[in-house]
Design an enzyme around this catalytic site. Structure first.
Site, PDB file in Angstrom:
ATOM      1  N   ARG A 232       0.859  -1.181   0.000  1.00 47.38           N
ATOM      2  CA  ARG A 232       0.000   0.000   0.000  1.00 47.38           C
ATOM      3  C   ARG A 232       0.899   1.236   0.000  1.00 47.38           C
ATOM      4  O   ARG A 232       1.938   1.253   0.671  1.00 47.38           O
ATOM      5  CB  ARG A 232      -0.902   0.027   1.241  1.00 47.38           C
ATOM      6  N   GLU A 261      -3.644   7.474  -4.685  1.00 51.86           N
ATOM      7  CA  GLU A 261      -3.961   6.952  -6.029  1.00 51.86           C
ATOM      8  C   GLU A 261      -5.275   7.526  -6.532  1.00 51.86           C
ATOM      9  O   GLU A 261      -6.208   7.674  -5.744  1.00 51.86           O
ATOM     10  CB  GLU A 261      -4.077   5.419  -5.961  1.00 51.86           C
ATOM     11  N   HIS A 279      -0.977   0.509 -10.075  1.00 52.52           N
ATOM     12  CA  HIS A 279      -1.589  -0.488  -9.179  1.00 52.52           C
ATOM     13  C   HIS A 279      -2.153  -1.681  -9.965  1.00 52.52           C
ATOM     14  O   HIS A 279      -3.374  -1.888 -10.015  1.00 52.52           O
ATOM     15  CB  HIS A 279      -2.698   0.168  -8.327  1.00 52.52           C
TER      16      HIS A 279
HETATM   17  C1  8YV Z   1      -6.788  -4.524  -6.395  1.00 51.14           C
HETATM   18  C2  8YV Z   1      -5.491  -4.849  -4.220  1.00 51.14           C
HETATM   19  O1  8YV Z   1      -6.242  -3.466  -7.108  1.00 51.14           O
HETATM   20  O2  8YV Z   1      -5.986  -7.033  -3.534  1.00 51.14           O
HETATM   21  C3  8YV Z   1      -5.785  -5.876  -3.194  1.00 51.14           C
HETATM   22  O3  8YV Z   1      -5.820  -5.541  -2.001  1.00 51.14           O
HETATM   23  O4  8YV Z   1      -5.066  -3.792  -3.916  1.00 51.14           O
HETATM   24  C4  8YV Z   1      -5.663  -5.162  -5.662  1.00 51.14           C
HETATM   25  O5  8YV Z   1      -5.650  -6.507  -5.903  1.00 51.14           O
HETATM   26  C5  8YV Z   1      -7.943  -4.032  -5.633  1.00 51.14           C
HETATM   27  O6  8YV Z   1      -8.602  -5.056  -4.995  1.00 51.14           O
HETATM   28  C6  8YV Z   1      -8.946  -3.321  -6.531  1.00 51.14           C
HETATM   29  O7  8YV Z   1      -9.983  -2.846  -5.770  1.00 51.14           O
END
Ligand code: 8YV
Length: 312
Positions: A232, A261, A279
């Site tokens: 993150r 983001e 991302h």
């Molecule tokens: C996706 C993520 O971009 O799994 C996560 O926690 O950050 C990513 O796989 C996200 O879930 C999109 O909402």
């Protein structure tokens, strides 16, 4: 179609949106003209929330849904979901672990190579016709280096497995030592950063890890050191990162995640020793389908048996 009313917080893929509408009684929250008025009027009729790591589920939304029983999220990260408040109220939470480990670990190694070997900048150099007037400058070797992993969880372990194929020495920092792991444990993050050539961040986001990687850790990693972040954006103090890259205190950064983001500090754009991704860690056809299926499996398990399958 089941009678359980589901509130979907934000859009996912068209395939997901269509399937949830086919299989469940779902209402898209983001399409309501007046969301507070809608929640005041209908909030009590929803038992399940379908959401994503991006859309989240804040305590304000939980407050507006007095009969909520389960929050099923797309994504492994739960930092955008009020998990503690949900648990206190007996609301179950599910995320989508494991199915994305391969792709996120692949991207971590990809970013490491991209950054150390300056692949994005080399590509730009060629496209801009600069090769015609000279060779690209030398970069840094990847194989055989010291890799520090911050957060040796499921994804961190898959990164370590891949890094072993590059003959790297591996050590890790967690809040606690993992008794199952044969990798060297470093309780002191600064000591890990001093030892490491590369520091890969694979820990969860949220308040407990906010700005864990600060100016001091970046300075300990040093002018030849590279940080890779697939966790993150909040885990790194982004202002300190930009400053360390600008001053040369840090060697490079490979980043898939950012503090605000989709906003990315423009100071990073021109740096050849930085690789930037929007991302995309889990964003492959195969993995996103598996994540979607796991959201549906969790919703189904909750409706049929009262228990989600994969809590955070
Ligand atoms: C996706 C993520 O971009 O799994 C996560 O926690 O950050 C990513 O796989 C996200 O879930 C999109 O909402």
């Amino acid at each position: 179609m089941s009678k359980t009313r589901i509130l979907q917080v934000g859009p996912l893929t068209e395939r997901f949106n269509q399937r949830i509408a086919r299989e469940h009684d779902v209402t898209p929250l983001w399409q309501q003209a007046d969301i507070p008025a809608f929640l005041a009027e209908q909030g009590a009729s929803f038992e399940v929330v379908a959401t994503s790591a991006r859309a989240g589920c804040k305590v304000e939304l939980i407050d507006a849904l007095p009969n909520l029983k389960a929050i099923c999220s797309f994504g492994v990260g739960a930092d955008s979901i009020a998990v503690a408040e949900a648990r206190q109220r007996g609301i179950q939470v599910s995320v989508t672990p494991d199915v994305l480990n391969d792709c996120v670990a692949d991207l971590a190694i990809g970013l490491l190579i991209d950054t150390a070997r300056q692949l994005p900048a080399s590509d730009r150099f060629l496209r801009e016709g600069k090769w015609l007037s000279g060779n690209y400058p030398l970069t840094r070797k990847v194989s055989g280096k010291n890799l520090g992993i911050v957060g040796l969880g499921r994804i961190g372990k898959d990164i370590a497995k891949r890094a072993a194929g590059f003959d790297m020495s591996i050590r890790y920092h967690n809040r606690r030592q993992d008794p199952e792991s044969a990798y060297g444990y470093e309780a002191d993050l600064l000591a890990l950063a001093r030892w490491a050539d590369f520091l890969v961040l694979a820990c969860p986001g949220g308040p407990a890890t906010r700005h864990l990687i600060d100016a001091e850790v970046l300075a300990a990693l040093g002018p030849q050191g590279i940080v890779v972040n697939i966790s993150r954006g909040t885990v790194i103090d982004e202002a300190a990162l930009v400053a360390a890259l600008q001053s040369g205190a840090l060697g490079g950064a490979g980043l898939d995640v950012f503090e605000a983001e989709p906003k990315v500090p423009e100071a990073l754009f021109a740096m050849p020793n930085v690789a930037l991704m929007p991302h995309i860690g889990s964003a492959t056809e195969e993995t996103r389908l598996a994540m979607e299926n796991l959201v549906f499996d969790n919703i189904r398990a909750f409706i049929d048996n009262g228990e989600v399958l994969t809590p955070p």
